[in-house]
Scaffold this motif. Structure first.
Motif, PDB file in Angstrom:
ATOM      1  N   SER A  84       0.832  -1.210   0.000  1.00  0.00           N
ATOM      2  CA  SER A  84       0.000   0.000   0.000  1.00  0.00           C
ATOM      3  C   SER A  84       0.865   1.259   0.000  1.00  0.00           C
ATOM      4  O   SER A  84       0.467   2.294  -0.552  1.00  0.00           O
ATOM      5  N   GLU A  85       2.048   1.187   0.615  1.00  0.00           N
ATOM      6  CA  GLU A  85       2.969   2.332   0.559  1.00  0.00           C
ATOM      7  C   GLU A  85       3.429   2.589  -0.868  1.00  0.00           C
ATOM      8  O   GLU A  85       3.528   3.744  -1.307  1.00  0.00           O
ATOM      9  N   VAL A  86       3.710   1.511  -1.585  1.00  0.00           N
ATOM     10  CA  VAL A  86       4.117   1.657  -2.981  1.00  0.00           C
ATOM     11  C   VAL A  86       2.954   2.185  -3.810  1.00  0.00           C
ATOM     12  O   VAL A  86       3.127   3.079  -4.664  1.00  0.00           O
ATOM     13  N   CYS A  87       1.774   1.648  -3.564  1.00  0.00           N
ATOM     14  CA  CYS A  87       0.593   2.107  -4.306  1.00  0.00           C
ATOM     15  C   CYS A  87       0.349   3.597  -4.085  1.00  0.00           C
ATOM     16  O   CYS A  87      -0.057   4.317  -5.013  1.00  0.00           O
ATOM     17  N   ALA A  88       0.604   4.077  -2.869  1.00  0.00           N
ATOM     18  CA  ALA A  88       0.356   5.487  -2.559  1.00  0.00           C
ATOM     19  C   ALA A  88       1.201   6.406  -3.421  1.00  0.00           C
ATOM     20  O   ALA A  88       0.743   7.462  -3.864  1.00  0.00           O
ATOM     21  N   VAL A  89       2.451   6.021  -3.681  1.00  0.00           N
ATOM     22  CA  VAL A  89       3.329   6.886  -4.477  1.00  0.00           C
ATOM     23  C   VAL A  89       3.187   6.608  -5.964  1.00  0.00           C
ATOM     24  O   VAL A  89       3.606   7.426  -6.795  1.00  0.00           O
TER      25      VAL A  89
ATOM     26  N   ASN B  84       0.176   6.013  -7.350  1.00  0.00           N
ATOM     27  CA  ASN B  84      -1.214   6.331  -7.676  1.00  0.00           C
ATOM     28  C   ASN B  84      -1.980   5.089  -8.102  1.00  0.00           C
ATOM     29  O   ASN B  84      -2.781   5.103  -9.041  1.00  0.00           O
ATOM     30  N   ALA B  85      -1.720   3.986  -7.408  1.00  0.00           N
ATOM     31  CA  ALA B  85      -2.406   2.720  -7.656  1.00  0.00           C
ATOM     32  C   ALA B  85      -3.338   2.407  -6.480  1.00  0.00           C
ATOM     33  O   ALA B  85      -3.310   3.091  -5.450  1.00  0.00           O
ATOM     34  N   ASP B  86      -4.147   1.372  -6.635  1.00  0.00           N
ATOM     35  CA  ASP B  86      -5.153   1.024  -5.631  1.00  0.00           C
ATOM     36  C   ASP B  86      -4.769  -0.273  -4.938  1.00  0.00           C
ATOM     37  O   ASP B  86      -4.840  -1.367  -5.520  1.00  0.00           O
ATOM     38  N   ALA B  87      -4.371  -0.186  -3.658  1.00  0.00           N
ATOM     39  CA  ALA B  87      -3.921  -1.357  -2.913  1.00  0.00           C
ATOM     40  C   ALA B  87      -5.043  -2.343  -2.640  1.00  0.00           C
ATOM     41  O   ALA B  87      -4.793  -3.537  -2.491  1.00  0.00           O
ATOM     42  N   THR B  88      -6.289  -1.865  -2.575  1.00  0.00           N
ATOM     43  CA  THR B  88      -7.394  -2.794  -2.304  1.00  0.00           C
ATOM     44  C   THR B  88      -7.647  -3.706  -3.493  1.00  0.00           C
ATOM     45  O   THR B  88      -7.917  -4.896  -3.325  1.00  0.00           O
ATOM     46  N   VAL B  89      -7.546  -3.157  -4.708  1.00  0.00           N
ATOM     47  CA  VAL B  89      -7.703  -3.989  -5.905  1.00  0.00           C
ATOM     48  C   VAL B  89      -6.514  -4.927  -6.037  1.00  0.00           C
ATOM     49  O   VAL B  89      -6.660  -6.120  -6.359  1.00  0.00           O
ATOM     50  N   LEU B  90      -5.319  -4.399  -5.778  1.00  0.00           N
ATOM     51  CA  LEU B  90      -4.125  -5.230  -5.814  1.00  0.00           C
ATOM     52  C   LEU B  90      -4.261  -6.418  -4.856  1.00  0.00           C
ATOM     53  O   LEU B  90      -3.930  -7.555  -5.202  1.00  0.00           O
ATOM     54  N   ALA B  91      -4.753  -6.157  -3.641  1.00  0.00           N
ATOM     55  CA  ALA B  91      -4.897  -7.219  -2.646  1.00  0.00           C
ATOM     56  C   ALA B  91      -5.872  -8.290  -3.123  1.00  0.00           C
ATOM     57  O   ALA B  91      -5.620  -9.488  -2.953  1.00  0.00           O
ATOM     58  N   ARG B  92      -6.982  -7.875  -3.716  1.00  0.00           N
ATOM     59  CA  ARG B  92      -7.964  -8.858  -4.198  1.00  0.00           C
ATOM     60  C   ARG B  92      -7.390  -9.696  -5.328  1.00  0.00           C
ATOM     61  O   ARG B  92      -7.614 -10.907  -5.402  1.00  0.00           O
ATOM     62  N   ALA B  93      -6.647  -9.043  -6.222  1.00  0.00           N
ATOM     63  CA  ALA B  93      -6.078  -9.768  -7.351  1.00  0.00           C
ATOM     64  C   ALA B  93      -4.998 -10.747  -6.893  1.00  0.00           C
ATOM     65  O   ALA B  93      -4.933 -11.892  -7.359  1.00  0.00           O
TER      66      ALA B  93
ATOM     67  N   SER C  15      -7.678   7.504   1.968  1.00  0.00           N
ATOM     68  CA  SER C  15      -7.357   6.204   2.566  1.00  0.00           C
ATOM     69  C   SER C  15      -5.870   5.920   2.384  1.00  0.00           C
ATOM     70  O   SER C  15      -5.153   6.670   1.717  1.00  0.00           O
ATOM     71  N   LEU C  16      -5.424   4.827   2.991  1.00  0.00           N
ATOM     72  CA  LEU C  16      -4.043   4.386   2.855  1.00  0.00           C
ATOM     73  C   LEU C  16      -3.928   3.453   1.658  1.00  0.00           C
ATOM     74  O   LEU C  16      -4.599   2.429   1.602  1.00  0.00           O
ATOM     75  N   GLY C  17      -3.125   3.831   0.668  1.00  0.00           N
ATOM     76  CA  GLY C  17      -2.858   2.943  -0.449  1.00  0.00           C
ATOM     77  C   GLY C  17      -3.881   2.973  -1.563  1.00  0.00           C
ATOM     78  O   GLY C  17      -3.929   2.060  -2.379  1.00  0.00           O
TER      79      GLY C  17
END
Length: 458
Positions: A223-228, A230-239, A430-432
């Motif tokens: 999520s830290e990487v996603c924040a910088v 501009n990606a979505d950590a929640t979608v990444l987590a589901r995938a 939100s975070l990430g």
């Protein structure tokens, strides 16, 4: 069978009540007379789903009693479950075994011949062997086994009655037979029953907690990487979690873990590995811990940025004080840690929680603690969602927008429906996840004084 359960915290209270409910005669022992009286009256000293009813039923059956007397316990049974706490040492990362040692010191001379001491407390590997040497010297013929617990606060009763697995570390066939008899209903129901040595049983618990903590910190690192990026950590987590080799449980980006288990267990495991000369093998746990605590700092930093660089004299509403939903436990609560830091930076902080307000007030007296969501949010400049209670998903965001000064929400648990809140005029952060540009902020407010939420969570 007859048994005692020594220590009536989360693990001991639930274990005692469940064992009585499946037909055993159980005597719970604790040095806290007030707690013993509360339990004897059928009231659980903690918030745990189904526990009050279970206690009432077990006490009414006549199979469950409580006492402060170790003499009474030693005379009552030959099987004794050790369920006392093993907190982190004040002066280091290792587990504090003073309560375990105190029980052994008190109980060992009183044991009846052929007694079995069964540890359920989370301890450093080698503890059972050390206790075994004490029993050999003080109570020849008695032995020790280890039977770690895998309870989750909020579902501890279900986890005891229908566990994913049972693990027993034993040194004799007699000890294995005793534990098979105790857990016969679960074994008949198909619960996997692992029989091993005590050292392996001790390690199973800390290894499991370390893996789960690592999984949480991994997705929060992403999520830290996603924040910088501009990606979505929640979608990444589901995938990522859709991969059957990985799975999506504990793969939820957010504020991170807390409570009485994960933080102190991974630190104690790393400390014990260092003592054994295997510290390098679990050195990654230090980074797991750092990622987890960094999420709290990231949440405060984002809140500060949303307030223009300073929290001084800003009013902040906080949803949640418990370390997780379904519990009133605030030990190492990420929500309370964030609330406390916000206040130290000058914010006026109002905290709501469905269950944990009394414990939070005692543990962290700085913020104001209020009984309803509207009280927490009145004239707030920012709302922080820090504990994922289902009640907060039932809030009417359009009504709540009329209460706050600015409809700006930081969802640090990523469990609220961002689309619904944005449609109601809220700026969502939100975070990430990609941050709201704030375009919708204020669109749900009407003229005049704000009004309290009608039908919102209380």
């Amino acid at each position: 069978m007859r048994m005692t359960v020594i220590g009536t915290g989360y693990v001991g209270t639930v274990h005692a009540a469940c064992m009585a409910d499946i037909g055993h005669e159980v005597l719970g022992i604790d040095i806290d007379a007030a707690r013993v009286a509360t339990l004897a009256a059928g009231r659980a000293p903690m918030c745990e789903a189904g526990l009050d009813d279970l206690l009432t039923r077990a006490l009414a059956s006549g199979r469950l009693h409580f006492t402060t007397s170790m003499d009474e316990g030693a005379a009552f049974a030959r099987t004794h479950f050790l369920c006392v706490g093993t907190p982190q040492c004040r002066d280091g990362a290792a587990a504090d075994l003073r309560y375990v040692d105190a029980v052994v010191e008190s109980l060992a001379p009183r044991l009846r011949p052929g007694s079995l001491l069964v540890g359920k407390s989370t301890v450093p590997v080698g503890t059972a062997a050390r206790i075994g040497r004490t029993l050999a010297a003080v109570s020849p013929g008695s032995e020790v086994a280890w039977n770690p617990e895998f309870l989750r606060e909020g579902s501890a009763v279900a986890d005891t009655m229908r566990p994913d697995r049972l693990v027993v570390g034993v040194g004799s066939a007699d000890a294995e037979t005793t534990l098979r008899t105790i857990y016969a209903p679960m074994i008949r129901a198909g619960v996997p029953f692992f029989v091993t040595d005590p050292a392996t049983a001790e390690l199973v618990k800390v290894a499991a907690n370390s893996f789960l903590a690592t999984k949480i910190s991994f997705i929060n690192a992403m999520s830290e990487v996603c924040a910088v990026a501009n990606a979505d950590a929640t979608v990444l987590a589901r995938a990522v979690g859709a991969d059957s080799r990985i799975g999506d449980r504990f793969l939820e980006p957010g504020l991170g873990f807390g409570g009485s288990c994960f933080p102190k267990d991974i630190r104690a495991f790393a400390a014990r590995a260092e003592e054994l000369g295997a510290g390098e093998a679990v050195a990654f746990l230090h980074e797991v811990d750092r990622i987890n605590t960094r999420q709290r700092r990231r949440t405060v930093a984002l809140a500060r940025n949303l307030m223009g660089g300073s929290l001084a004299d800003r009013r902040v509403a906080v949803f949640g004080a418990a370390f997780k939903p379904g519990s009133d436990d605030v030990r190492d609560s990420p929500a309370l840690a964030v609330a406390s830091t916000l206040r130290k930076e000058g914010a006026e902080v109002r905290v709501h929680d469905p269950q944990a307000l009394d414990n939070a007030r005692a543990a962290c007296p700085g913020p104001a603690y209020v009984g309803t969501v509207p009280e927490a949010c009145e004239d707030a400049d920012l709302v922080l969602h820090l504990t994922a209670w289902p009640e907060y998903r039932q809030i009417d965001p359009a009504a709540l927008a009329l209460v706050v000064r600015e409809p700006s929400l930081l969802d640090a648990r990523n469990t609220l429906d961002a689309r619904v809140w944005r449609q109601a005029g809220w700026a969502m952060h939100s975070l990430g996840r990609p941050q709201d540009d704030g375009a919708g902020s204020g669109s749900a407010r009407s003229g005049g004084r704000p009004v309290l939420v009608a039908g919102g969570a209380s």
